[in-house]
Design a protein around this motif. Structure first.
Motif, PDB file in Angstrom:
ATOM      1  N   LEU A   4       2.907 -24.487 -23.584  1.00 14.64           N
ATOM      2  CA  LEU A   4       2.370 -23.266 -22.987  1.00 14.64           C
ATOM      3  C   LEU A   4       2.475 -22.101 -23.962  1.00 14.64           C
ATOM      4  O   LEU A   4       1.578 -21.255 -24.059  1.00 14.64           O
ATOM      5  CB  LEU A   4       3.117 -22.924 -21.696  1.00 14.64           C
ATOM      6  CG  LEU A   4       2.901 -23.868 -20.510  1.00 14.64           C
ATOM      7  CD1 LEU A   4       3.597 -23.314 -19.278  1.00 14.64           C
ATOM      8  CD2 LEU A   4       1.421 -24.069 -20.235  1.00 14.64           C
TER       9      LEU A   4
ATOM     10  N   GLN B 298      -0.224 -22.316 -26.475  1.00 16.43           N
ATOM     11  CA  GLN B 298      -1.490 -21.986 -25.805  1.00 16.43           C
ATOM     12  C   GLN B 298      -1.639 -20.468 -25.710  1.00 16.43           C
ATOM     13  O   GLN B 298      -2.679 -19.899 -26.060  1.00 16.43           O
ATOM     14  CB  GLN B 298      -1.485 -22.601 -24.404  1.00 16.43           C
ATOM     15  CG  GLN B 298      -2.879 -22.884 -23.885  1.00 16.43           C
ATOM     16  CD  GLN B 298      -2.819 -23.461 -22.475  1.00 16.43           C
ATOM     17  OE1 GLN B 298      -1.750 -23.560 -21.862  1.00 16.43           O
ATOM     18  NE2 GLN B 298      -3.947 -23.839 -21.968  1.00 16.43           N
ATOM     19  N   ASN B 299      -0.565 -19.804 -25.270  1.00 14.57           N
ATOM     20  CA  ASN B 299      -0.597 -18.352 -25.133  1.00 14.57           C
ATOM     21  C   ASN B 299      -0.875 -17.671 -26.462  1.00 14.57           C
ATOM     22  O   ASN B 299      -1.645 -16.712 -26.549  1.00 14.57           O
ATOM     23  CB  ASN B 299       0.742 -17.843 -24.577  1.00 14.57           C
ATOM     24  CG  ASN B 299       0.715 -17.770 -23.064  1.00 14.57           C
ATOM     25  OD1 ASN B 299      -0.279 -18.171 -22.467  1.00 14.57           O
ATOM     26  ND2 ASN B 299       1.788 -17.275 -22.474  1.00 14.57           N
TER      27      ASN B 299
ATOM     28  N   GLU C  79      -4.639 -16.435 -17.724  1.00 17.07           N
ATOM     29  CA  GLU C  79      -3.958 -17.640 -18.195  1.00 17.07           C
ATOM     30  C   GLU C  79      -2.624 -17.291 -18.842  1.00 17.07           C
ATOM     31  O   GLU C  79      -1.598 -17.931 -18.588  1.00 17.07           O
ATOM     32  CB  GLU C  79      -4.834 -18.388 -19.215  1.00 17.07           C
ATOM     33  CG  GLU C  79      -6.038 -19.090 -18.610  1.00 17.07           C
ATOM     34  CD  GLU C  79      -5.643 -20.229 -17.685  1.00 17.07           C
ATOM     35  OE1 GLU C  79      -4.633 -20.899 -17.967  1.00 17.07           O
ATOM     36  OE2 GLU C  79      -6.342 -20.430 -16.665  1.00 17.07           O
TER      37      GLU C  79
ATOM     38  N   ASN D 104       1.007 -18.544 -17.581  1.00 13.21           N
ATOM     39  CA  ASN D 104       1.852 -19.353 -18.454  1.00 13.21           C
ATOM     40  C   ASN D 104       3.213 -18.710 -18.666  1.00 13.21           C
ATOM     41  O   ASN D 104       4.240 -19.386 -18.644  1.00 13.21           O
ATOM     42  CB  ASN D 104       1.158 -19.564 -19.816  1.00 13.21           C
ATOM     43  CG  ASN D 104       0.012 -20.556 -19.699  1.00 13.21           C
ATOM     44  OD1 ASN D 104      -0.093 -21.256 -18.693  1.00 13.21           O
ATOM     45  ND2 ASN D 104      -0.824 -20.608 -20.713  1.00 13.21           N
TER      46      ASN D 104
ATOM     47  N   ARG E 213       5.338 -19.260 -15.672  1.00 11.58           N
ATOM     48  CA  ARG E 213       5.853 -20.630 -15.612  1.00 11.58           C
ATOM     49  C   ARG E 213       7.063 -20.803 -16.527  1.00 11.58           C
ATOM     50  O   ARG E 213       8.061 -21.423 -16.147  1.00 11.58           O
ATOM     51  CB  ARG E 213       4.766 -21.622 -16.034  1.00 11.58           C
ATOM     52  CG  ARG E 213       3.751 -21.887 -14.942  1.00 11.58           C
ATOM     53  CD  ARG E 213       2.733 -22.937 -15.358  1.00 11.58           C
ATOM     54  NE  ARG E 213       1.683 -23.068 -14.369  1.00 11.58           N
ATOM     55  CZ  ARG E 213       1.810 -23.733 -13.229  1.00 11.58           C
ATOM     56  NH1 ARG E 213       2.957 -24.330 -12.956  1.00 11.58           N
ATOM     57  NH2 ARG E 213       0.827 -23.784 -12.364  1.00 11.58           N
TER      58      ARG E 213
END
Lengths: 319, 336
Positions: free
Chosen positions: A55, A58-59, A84, A88, A91
């Motif tokens: 994650l 991704q960020n 998103e 993230n 999470r």
């Protein structure tokens, strides 16, 4: 009034076509379940030990893209990325893994696609409920009862809505049942995360799905209302059903196209019926808010109802 | 049973006279009703009343406005001006109350074909106050559909549908029955059945029955009074017997020398239209004039074999009335 609704309900359920509709809905859900089950058994559960790292990267990539493109990035893409990133982050902070196993909830959420079909069937009922009385000639005997026309039409509309809700309940209930049987319940309750107004919030999965179904069915109920209006005004069920179905499948697309160029697209019914856009996506036109959409829906709703009731009440039944 | 009602309807101005207590018996009042659709006057100030226990026939050629008037009576079509009162309640302002006294079949009784006869009746029973299951069974019994009532209407013959239609309008014990062309498309047995039912209902239950038809023979057998409508105007309301006969009757006198008789009659009644056949003369006379006429024949030595009253049929009379009063010249105008 309860007697009138009972009457309408009887007239719907004494026709075999109604059972075909419900049957189709159940068959489609079953087929979807079987298909997903088959696919699932072929795949493997993803390795989820390193999900936090995943994650994170991704960020970072989202952030980088946003910075690189700067002003060039389209509005909806930007908002999508921001959403998103926020989810993230949440999470990672709260230790909620994105790799949940496919379970009953996933299935119920997937079958919400079939709400379109529930909508289709509701439109068919709505389009016929007034017009058919005219084609059958039964309208004459119906309107010479000691009951005001407004009440008769009101009962018909309530019946349409009840029918729509029944289809939704059948879909939801059957999906939950089938999902529970095929995919089982998750071991621990995973909350659903949603992003609204820049913050992330948690919600229980069951509640989320009910809300999800509710929001998704607004489109269907509005189109059913429109079909009902056309049915009452033009006494023509084919026109009512045809036009409403056409708009159901095309309305959203066309509005999206117009919205790319013109701002006034936001006043279209179809720009507003999807309230999920405020929770899970990006509003069709910049500046649209939840309140604005609800206002719009209410205005269209009143417009349809006023037209239907005014014309039906004034109509000379002479054919 | 029905007090003689003197009604003269000219250009819709109806002057009706009766005694005070008979007010109670008037169930339906149609007051100066006009209907204009898109600038065309379909119904032009029609007025009449219908009383308890009477079968009122509404007669007219196709397109004259029978159906429109009947539909205004039951609230299916709006009224442009004037009013219709059912037991004193206006159909315009107090629809629910007014219509609760009416049972109606408008043209063919269209039922839900996918429901059984019984379910159809349940459907209508739910829409009126206080119709019990027993009442439904009783009505089914009355119209004689007990054996087939649980079959789908799809499987019914036209006569059975017509009977179901009758059941439907009797469920809530209305005081007024409105039937638009009730015998359309029925075979003679079916027509007779409907006729007997109507007669029975009017007589035994003291209902007011309003029937429309373009079948003259039908009306003659069913109705107590008839109103003739043409081009949207009510041109005459009369008792069936008065209507058929008019005030004067035509008499046929069988004589040995019709020509001589004619010459004699011409000299006494110069303006009477006299017709001569091979062995008789026809002349219109009031009853009291007969002895005088016979005296004249005897005096001039014409031998009389018989004096007979010639009964006019409703049809003759109808054509007569629509031609003279309607001014249109033809009974049949535009069709529906």
């Amino acid at each position: 009034m309860p007697g009138l609704i009972q009457n309408e309900w009887m007239k719907i359920f004494r026709r075999p076509g109604t059972y075909v509709m419900i049957g189709l809905l159940l068959i489609m859900t079953t087929v979807a379940g079987a298909f997903i089950k088959y696919q699932e058994s072929g795949g493997t559960v993803p390795d989820n030990t390193e999900w936090k790292r995943g994650l994170q990267t991704q960020n970072e990539s989202y952030q980088k893209q946003l910075e690189e493109m700067g002003e060039m990035v389209p509005r909806d893409m930007k908002e999508q990325y921001q959403r998103e990133i926020a989810l993230n982050k949440y999470r990672i902070q709260h230790d909620i893994s994105p790799n949940e196993e496919y379970s009953i909830w996933g299935f119920v959420s997937d079958t919400s696609q079939l709400i379109e079909f529930a909508g289709l069937f509701t439109i068919i009922i709505a389009g016929g409920i007034v017009a058919s009385e005219f084609t059958w000639g039964t309208i004459k005997l119906l309107l010479i009862r000691p009951i005001k026309r407004v009440k008769i039409l009101g009962a018909k509309y309530i019946t349409v809505i009840l029918f729509g809700l029944m289809l939704l309940a059948v879909l939801f209930g059957y999906s939950a049942l089938l999902g529970g049987l095929l995919f089982g319940f998750p071991e621990k309750a995973i909350p659903y995360l949603y992003y609204y107004n820049g913050t992330v919030q948690e919600q229980s999965m069951g509640l989320h799905l009910i809300a999800y179904y509710g929001l998704k069915s607004i489109n269907m109920l509005m189109l059913a209302t429109m079909a009902f209006m056309i049915s009452a005004v033009f006494r023509n069920s084919s026109l009512a059903i045809g036009l409403s179905l056409f708009l159901m499948f095309m309305g959203g697309q066309v509005t999206r196209l117009i919205a790319m160029k013109y701002d006034w697209a936001k006043y279209s019914l179809f720009a507003n019926t999807d309230l999920l856009q405020y929770y899970e996506g990006v509003p069709m036109v910049q500046g649209m808010t939840l309140g604005f959409s609800i206002m719009n829906i209410l205005i269209y709703f009143l417009l349809f109802q006023v037209l239907a009731f005014y014309v039906f009440n004034k109509r000379d039944v002479s054919a | 049973m029905i007090p003689a009602l003197k009604t003269s309807a000219k250009n819709g101005q109806s002057i009706t006279s009766w005694e005070e207590d008979e007010y109670m018996d008037t169930l339906v009042e149609i007051q100066d009703v006009t209907k204009v659709i898109k600038g065309r006057t379909i119904i032009d100030s029609v007025s009449f009343d219908v009383k308890k226990g009477e079968v009122f026939g509404f007669l007219g050629p196709n397109g004259a406005g029978k159906t429109t008037t009947i539909r205004m009576l039951v609230g299916l079509i709006g009224i442009t001006s004037g009013d219709i009162k059912i037991l004193g309640s206006s159909i315009k302002t107090d629809f629910e109350k007014a219509v609760s006294h009416i049972g109606a079949i408008v043209e063919n009784p269209e039922m839900y074909k996918f429901l059984s006869g019984y379910q159809n009746l349940i459907h209508y029973a739910r829409m009126s106050k206080g119709v019990t299951k027993e009442k439904i069974d009783e009505t089914v019994e009355l119209i004689g559909l007990t054996d087939r009532i649980h079959d789908k209407v799809r499987t019914y013959s036209l006569g059975m549908r017509q009977r179901l239609g009758l059941a439907q309008c009797l469920l809530h014990d209305p005081q007024i029955l409105v039937l638009d062309e009730p015998t359309n498309g029925l075979d003679p047995a079916g027509i007779r059945e409907i006729r007997d039912h109507l007669r029975m209902l009017a007589r035994d239950r003291d209902m007011a029955v309003i029937v429309s038809s373009h079948l003259l023979s039908e009306m003659e057998m069913m109705c107590d009074r008839i109103g003739i409508i043409q081009n949207g105007k009510l041109i005459d309301v009369q008792h069936i017997n008065d209507f058929v006969q008019g005030n004067e009757k035509v008499y046929e006198v069988e004589v040995d020398d019709p020509d001589k008789a004619q010459r004699m009659l011409k000299s006494i009644y110069p303006e009477l239209p006299i017709q001569v056949t091979e062995n008789s003369v026809f002349l219109p006379l009031v009853r009291d004039g007969i002895p005088e006429m016979i005296k004249e024949f005897v005096r001039t030595d014409v031998k009389i074999f018989a004096v007979r009253e010639v009964t006019k049929t409703l049809e003759d009379r109808f054509l007569e009335v629509t031609e003279f009063k309607g001014g249109a010249g033809h009974a049949r105008t535009d069709s529906k």
